[in-house]
Write a protein that holds these residues in place. Structure first.
Motif, short mmCIF file in Angstrom:
data_model
loop_
_atom_site.label_atom_id
_atom_site.label_comp_id
_atom_site.label_asym_id
_atom_site.label_seq_id
_atom_site.Cartn_x
_atom_site.Cartn_y
_atom_site.Cartn_z
N THR A 259 0.86 -1.17 0.00
CA THR A 259 0.00 0.00 0.00
C THR A 259 0.90 1.22 0.00
N THR A 260 0.62 2.16 -0.88
CA THR A 260 1.43 3.36 -0.98
C THR A 260 0.58 4.56 -0.61
N PHE A 261 1.13 5.42 0.22
CA PHE A 261 0.48 6.67 0.57
C PHE A 261 1.32 7.82 0.05
N ARG A 262 0.67 8.81 -0.51
CA ARG A 262 1.35 10.03 -0.91
C ARG A 262 0.61 11.19 -0.26
N LEU A 263 1.35 12.07 0.36
CA LEU A 263 0.76 13.23 1.00
C LEU A 263 1.04 14.44 0.11
N LEU A 264 -0.02 15.08 -0.36
CA LEU A 264 0.12 16.21 -1.28
C LEU A 264 -0.46 17.48 -0.68
N ASN A 265 0.27 18.57 -0.79
CA ASN A 265 -0.27 19.87 -0.43
C ASN A 265 -0.73 20.57 -1.72
N LYS A 266 -1.10 21.82 -1.62
CA LYS A 266 -1.64 22.56 -2.77
C LYS A 266 -0.68 22.53 -3.97
N LYS A 267 0.60 22.75 -3.73
CA LYS A 267 1.57 22.78 -4.82
C LYS A 267 1.64 21.44 -5.55
N TRP A 268 1.66 20.35 -4.78
CA TRP A 268 1.79 19.03 -5.40
C TRP A 268 0.49 18.59 -6.07
N ILE B 212 -3.26 11.39 -0.11
CA ILE B 212 -3.81 12.18 0.97
C ILE B 212 -3.56 13.65 0.63
N ILE B 213 -4.64 14.42 0.53
CA ILE B 213 -4.54 15.81 0.11
C ILE B 213 -4.83 16.71 1.29
N THR B 214 -3.96 17.71 1.47
CA THR B 214 -4.17 18.67 2.55
C THR B 214 -3.84 20.07 2.05
N ARG B 215 -4.56 21.05 2.56
CA ARG B 215 -4.33 22.46 2.29
C ARG B 215 -4.48 22.82 0.82
N ALA B 216 -5.30 22.11 0.08
CA ALA B 216 -5.52 22.39 -1.34
C ALA B 216 -6.92 22.95 -1.53
N ALA B 217 -7.06 23.76 -2.56
CA ALA B 217 -8.35 24.34 -2.88
C ALA B 217 -9.26 23.27 -3.51
N ILE C 64 -6.80 4.16 -7.42
CA ILE C 64 -6.27 5.18 -6.53
C ILE C 64 -7.39 5.77 -5.69
N ASN C 65 -7.14 5.88 -4.40
CA ASN C 65 -8.11 6.50 -3.49
C ASN C 65 -7.62 7.90 -3.14
N LEU C 66 -8.54 8.85 -3.11
CA LEU C 66 -8.21 10.20 -2.67
C LEU C 66 -8.81 10.41 -1.29
N LEU C 67 -8.00 10.89 -0.39
CA LEU C 67 -8.44 11.21 0.97
C LEU C 67 -8.10 12.67 1.21
N VAL C 68 -9.11 13.48 1.50
CA VAL C 68 -8.90 14.91 1.69
C VAL C 68 -8.98 15.23 3.17
N LEU C 69 -7.92 15.86 3.69
CA LEU C 69 -7.90 16.29 5.07
C LEU C 69 -8.28 17.76 5.10
N SER C 70 -9.12 18.12 6.01
CA SER C 70 -9.58 19.51 6.11
C SER C 70 -9.62 19.95 7.55
N ASN C 71 -9.37 21.24 7.76
CA ASN C 71 -9.50 21.78 9.11
C ASN C 71 -10.92 22.27 9.36
N ARG C 72 -11.77 22.12 8.39
CA ARG C 72 -13.17 22.52 8.52
C ARG C 72 -14.03 21.28 8.72
N ALA C 73 -14.37 21.01 9.94
CA ALA C 73 -15.20 19.86 10.24
C ALA C 73 -16.49 20.34 10.90
N GLU C 74 -17.55 19.65 10.63
CA GLU C 74 -18.82 20.00 11.23
C GLU C 74 -19.25 18.88 12.17
N SER C 75 -19.89 19.28 13.26
CA SER C 75 -20.35 18.26 14.19
C SER C 75 -21.84 18.08 14.10
#
Length: 82
Positions: free
Chosen positions: A13-22, A47-52, A71-82
């Motif tokens: 299993t391979t994970f790649r962590l990408l920010n906006k630039k990547w 795994i995508i973080t800090r991207a638009a 390929i699976n895309l997983l988006v991490l966000s600081n905006r979570a709703e409860s």
């Protein structure tokens, strides 16, 4: 993956962590993806973080169009709703 399940889930299993630039680089066919950034077909999670949102959608569209269905895309966000 566990040895007992390799037959069903594979051995790598391979994970790649990408920010906006990547995300932008992976979405750019001419300069990024083909030249610098190989993508494996199976068992890869990006795994995508800090991207638009537009960048994430563009990357998802590119991967879908080019047939990268494993390929699976997983988006991490600081905006979570409860």
């Amino acid at each position: 993956p566990f040895k007992l399940y390799e037959e069903y889930v594979g051995s790598k299993t391979t994970f790649r962590l990408l920010n906006k630039k990547w995300v932008t680089m992976y979405s750019d066919q001419e300069h990024g993806r083909n030249a610098l950034l190989p993508i494996e077909d199976k068992n890869e999670t990006i795994i995508i973080t800090r991207a638009a949102t537009w960048g994430i959608e563009k990357l998802a569209g590119v991967l879908r169009r080019e047939g990268y269905h494993g390929i699976n895309l997983l988006v991490l966000s600081n905006r979570a709703e409860s």
